[in-house]
Design a protein around this motif. Structure first.
Motif, PDB file in Angstrom:
ATOM      1  N   PRO A 182       0.799  -1.237   0.000  1.00  0.00           N
ATOM      2  CA  PRO A 182       0.000   0.000   0.000  1.00  0.00           C
ATOM      3  C   PRO A 182       0.832   1.288   0.000  1.00  0.00           C
ATOM      4  N   ASP A 183       2.105   1.210   0.436  1.00  0.00           N
ATOM      5  CA  ASP A 183       2.937   2.411   0.491  1.00  0.00           C
ATOM      6  C   ASP A 183       3.612   2.748  -0.835  1.00  0.00           C
ATOM      7  N   GLY A 184       3.272   2.022  -1.922  1.00  0.00           N
ATOM      8  CA  GLY A 184       3.861   2.312  -3.230  1.00  0.00           C
ATOM      9  C   GLY A 184       5.143   1.549  -3.513  1.00  0.00           C
ATOM     10  N   THR A 185       5.516   0.638  -2.622  1.00  0.00           N
ATOM     11  CA  THR A 185       6.669  -0.219  -2.896  1.00  0.00           C
ATOM     12  C   THR A 185       6.173  -1.554  -3.439  1.00  0.00           C
ATOM     13  N   ILE A 186       7.090  -2.310  -4.034  1.00  0.00           N
ATOM     14  CA  ILE A 186       6.725  -3.597  -4.613  1.00  0.00           C
ATOM     15  C   ILE A 186       7.907  -4.548  -4.485  1.00  0.00           C
ATOM     16  N   GLU A 187       7.590  -5.811  -4.235  1.00  0.00           N
ATOM     17  CA  GLU A 187       8.590  -6.880  -4.181  1.00  0.00           C
ATOM     18  C   GLU A 187       8.259  -7.869  -5.292  1.00  0.00           C
ATOM     19  N   VAL A 188       9.284  -8.306  -6.020  1.00  0.00           N
ATOM     20  CA  VAL A 188       9.084  -9.204  -7.154  1.00  0.00           C
ATOM     21  C   VAL A 188      10.109 -10.330  -7.082  1.00  0.00           C
ATOM     22  N   VAL A 189       9.647 -11.561  -7.308  1.00  0.00           N
ATOM     23  CA  VAL A 189      10.553 -12.700  -7.451  1.00  0.00           C
ATOM     24  C   VAL A 189      10.302 -13.302  -8.834  1.00  0.00           C
ATOM     25  N   ILE A 190      11.388 -13.611  -9.538  1.00  0.00           N
ATOM     26  CA  ILE A 190      11.299 -14.136 -10.898  1.00  0.00           C
ATOM     27  C   ILE A 190      12.286 -15.284 -11.054  1.00  0.00           C
ATOM     28  N   ALA A 191      11.816 -16.392 -11.612  1.00  0.00           N
ATOM     29  CA  ALA A 191      12.687 -17.511 -11.982  1.00  0.00           C
ATOM     30  C   ALA A 191      12.711 -17.582 -13.504  1.00  0.00           C
ATOM     31  N   SER A 221      14.049 -19.290 -17.271  1.00  0.00           N
ATOM     32  CA  SER A 221      14.266 -20.621 -17.848  1.00  0.00           C
ATOM     33  C   SER A 221      15.752 -20.976 -17.964  1.00  0.00           C
ATOM     34  N   ASN A 222      16.626 -19.984 -17.900  1.00  0.00           N
ATOM     35  CA  ASN A 222      18.063 -20.255 -17.974  1.00  0.00           C
ATOM     36  C   ASN A 222      18.663 -20.553 -16.596  1.00  0.00           C
ATOM     37  N   GLY A 223      17.811 -20.645 -15.556  1.00  0.00           N
ATOM     38  CA  GLY A 223      18.278 -20.976 -14.220  1.00  0.00           C
ATOM     39  C   GLY A 223      18.523 -19.779 -13.326  1.00  0.00           C
ATOM     40  N   LEU A 224      18.528 -18.589 -13.883  1.00  0.00           N
ATOM     41  CA  LEU A 224      18.757 -17.382 -13.101  1.00  0.00           C
ATOM     42  C   LEU A 224      17.499 -17.036 -12.307  1.00  0.00           C
ATOM     43  N   VAL A 225      17.684 -16.566 -11.088  1.00  0.00           N
ATOM     44  CA  VAL A 225      16.562 -16.094 -10.273  1.00  0.00           C
ATOM     45  C   VAL A 225      16.835 -14.661  -9.835  1.00  0.00           C
ATOM     46  N   GLU A 226      15.766 -13.893  -9.719  1.00  0.00           N
ATOM     47  CA  GLU A 226      15.881 -12.494  -9.301  1.00  0.00           C
ATOM     48  C   GLU A 226      14.965 -12.233  -8.117  1.00  0.00           C
ATOM     49  N   VAL A 227      15.457 -11.484  -7.161  1.00  0.00           N
ATOM     50  CA  VAL A 227      14.633 -10.886  -6.121  1.00  0.00           C
ATOM     51  C   VAL A 227      14.779  -9.389  -6.344  1.00  0.00           C
ATOM     52  N   GLN A 228      13.666  -8.735  -6.637  1.00  0.00           N
ATOM     53  CA  GLN A 228      13.707  -7.314  -6.944  1.00  0.00           C
ATOM     54  C   GLN A 228      12.806  -6.542  -5.989  1.00  0.00           C
ATOM     55  N   LYS A 229      13.193  -5.311  -5.753  1.00  0.00           N
ATOM     56  CA  LYS A 229      12.359  -4.384  -4.994  1.00  0.00           C
ATOM     57  C   LYS A 229      12.249  -3.127  -5.821  1.00  0.00           C
ATOM     58  N   GLY A 230      11.192  -2.390  -5.582  1.00  0.00           N
ATOM     59  CA  GLY A 230      11.023  -1.163  -6.346  1.00  0.00           C
ATOM     60  C   GLY A 230       9.847  -0.364  -5.870  1.00  0.00           C
ATOM     61  N   THR A 231       9.391   0.501  -6.763  1.00  0.00           N
ATOM     62  CA  THR A 231       8.271   1.383  -6.469  1.00  0.00           C
ATOM     63  C   THR A 231       7.312   1.361  -7.653  1.00  0.00           C
ATOM     64  N   TYR A 232       6.067   1.763  -7.378  1.00  0.00           N
ATOM     65  CA  TYR A 232       5.093   1.924  -8.451  1.00  0.00           C
ATOM     66  C   TYR A 232       4.323   3.203  -8.225  1.00  0.00           C
ATOM     67  N   SER A 233       3.828   3.771  -9.313  1.00  0.00           N
ATOM     68  CA  SER A 233       2.954   4.932  -9.272  1.00  0.00           C
ATOM     69  C   SER A 233       1.669   4.564  -9.993  1.00  0.00           C
ATOM     70  N   ALA A 234       0.567   4.505  -9.243  1.00  0.00           N
ATOM     71  CA  ALA A 234      -0.724   4.179  -9.853  1.00  0.00           C
ATOM     72  C   ALA A 234      -1.152   5.289 -10.814  1.00  0.00           C
ATOM     73  N   GLU A 235      -0.830   6.538 -10.481  1.00  0.00           N
ATOM     74  CA  GLU A 235      -1.227   7.665 -11.328  1.00  0.00           C
ATOM     75  C   GLU A 235      -0.482   7.651 -12.662  1.00  0.00           C
ATOM     76  N   GLU A 236       0.828   7.430 -12.608  1.00  0.00           N
ATOM     77  CA  GLU A 236       1.643   7.411 -13.830  1.00  0.00           C
ATOM     78  C   GLU A 236       1.646   6.049 -14.501  1.00  0.00           C
ATOM     79  N   LYS A 237       1.072   5.046 -13.826  1.00  0.00           N
ATOM     80  CA  LYS A 237       1.084   3.664 -14.325  1.00  0.00           C
ATOM     81  C   LYS A 237       2.507   3.260 -14.705  1.00  0.00           C
TER      82      LYS A 237
END
Length: 168
Positions: free
Chosen positions: A88-97, A99-115
Motif C-alpha cells: 500500500p505504500d507504493g513499494t513492490i517486491e518481485v521474485v522471478i525464476a 528458464s536459464n536458471g537465473l533467479v531475481e529478487v527485486q524491490k522497487g516502487t510503483y505509481s498508480a497515477e503514472e502507471k
C-alpha cells in the motif's frame, strides 16, 4: 412472469480485486507484442513476447509469466515466471525464476497515477556473470512498454531489452 425470469442478461459482478493489487489492476490479463534486445557481448535481436498477469482475490499478489520467441521461426527463446507483491505504500517486491536458471529478487516502487513500475535487483542468484538487473514498466497510450538494463562482472549497467505490448 416476474422481472427475474424475464431478464435476458445474466447478472454479473465485477471481478473482486485485493486492495493491495488494485493500483496495478491495469496489468491483469495477457499482453503480446515485439521487442528488441542487445548487449555489448551479443548481437542485437528482435523477438515476439507474451506476458500474462493473474490474480486471486484472496491474495495480495500478482502471478506473472513471460515467454519470448524468434519472430522468423516461432522457436521459443526465453521464459520466466514469478510473483509481484505490491504494498500500500507504493513499494513492490518481485521474485522471478528464468528458464536459464537465473533467479531475481527485486524491490522497487510503483505509481498508480503514472502507471509506472521501477524494479531494481536485490539478489541475482545462480548467475555466474549477471550482477544487476533493472526493469521499468509503463503504460503508454494503452501499450505496456518496458525496458531492462543489465550489468555483468565486466560490463556496467547497459540497456538489454525493450518492448511494447498490446493487451489481448
Amino acid at each position: 412472469m416476474d422481472a427475474k425470469t424475464n431478464s435476458s442478461a445474466p447478472e454479473t459482478s465485477p471481478p473482486v480485486i485485493h486492495p493491495a493489487v488494485a493500483p496495478l489492476s491495469y496489468l491483469l490479463g495477457t499482453w503480446r507484442g515485439q521487442g528488441e534486445g542487445g548487449f555489448p557481448t551479443i548481437n542485437s535481436f528482435s523477438y515476439g513476447e507474451e506476458l500474462h498477469f493473474s490474480h486471486s482475490p484472496s491474495k495480495p499478489v500478482i502471478g506473472y509469466t513471460q515467454k519470448t520467441w524468434k519472430l522468423s521461426s516461432g522457436e521459443p527463446m526465453h521464459a520466466e515466471s514469478g510473483y509481484w507483491r505490491p504494498k500500500p505504500d507504493g513499494t513492490i517486491e518481485v521474485v522471478i525464476a528464468q528458464s536459464n536458471g537465473l533467479v531475481e529478487v527485486q524491490k522497487g516502487t510503483y505509481s498508480a497515477e503514472e502507471k509506472m513500475i521501477h524494479l531494481q535487483s536485490e539478489i541475482v542468484g545462480n548467475a555466474s556473470k549477471v550482477k544487476e538487473i533493472r526493469r521499468c514498466f509503463q503504460l503508454v497510450d494503452g501499450n505496456l512498454c518496458y525496458d531492462v538494463q543489465m550489468a555483468t562482472n565486466t560490463i556496467t549497467l547497459q540497456p538489454h531489452l525493450k518492448a511494447s505490448l498490446k493487451k489481448l
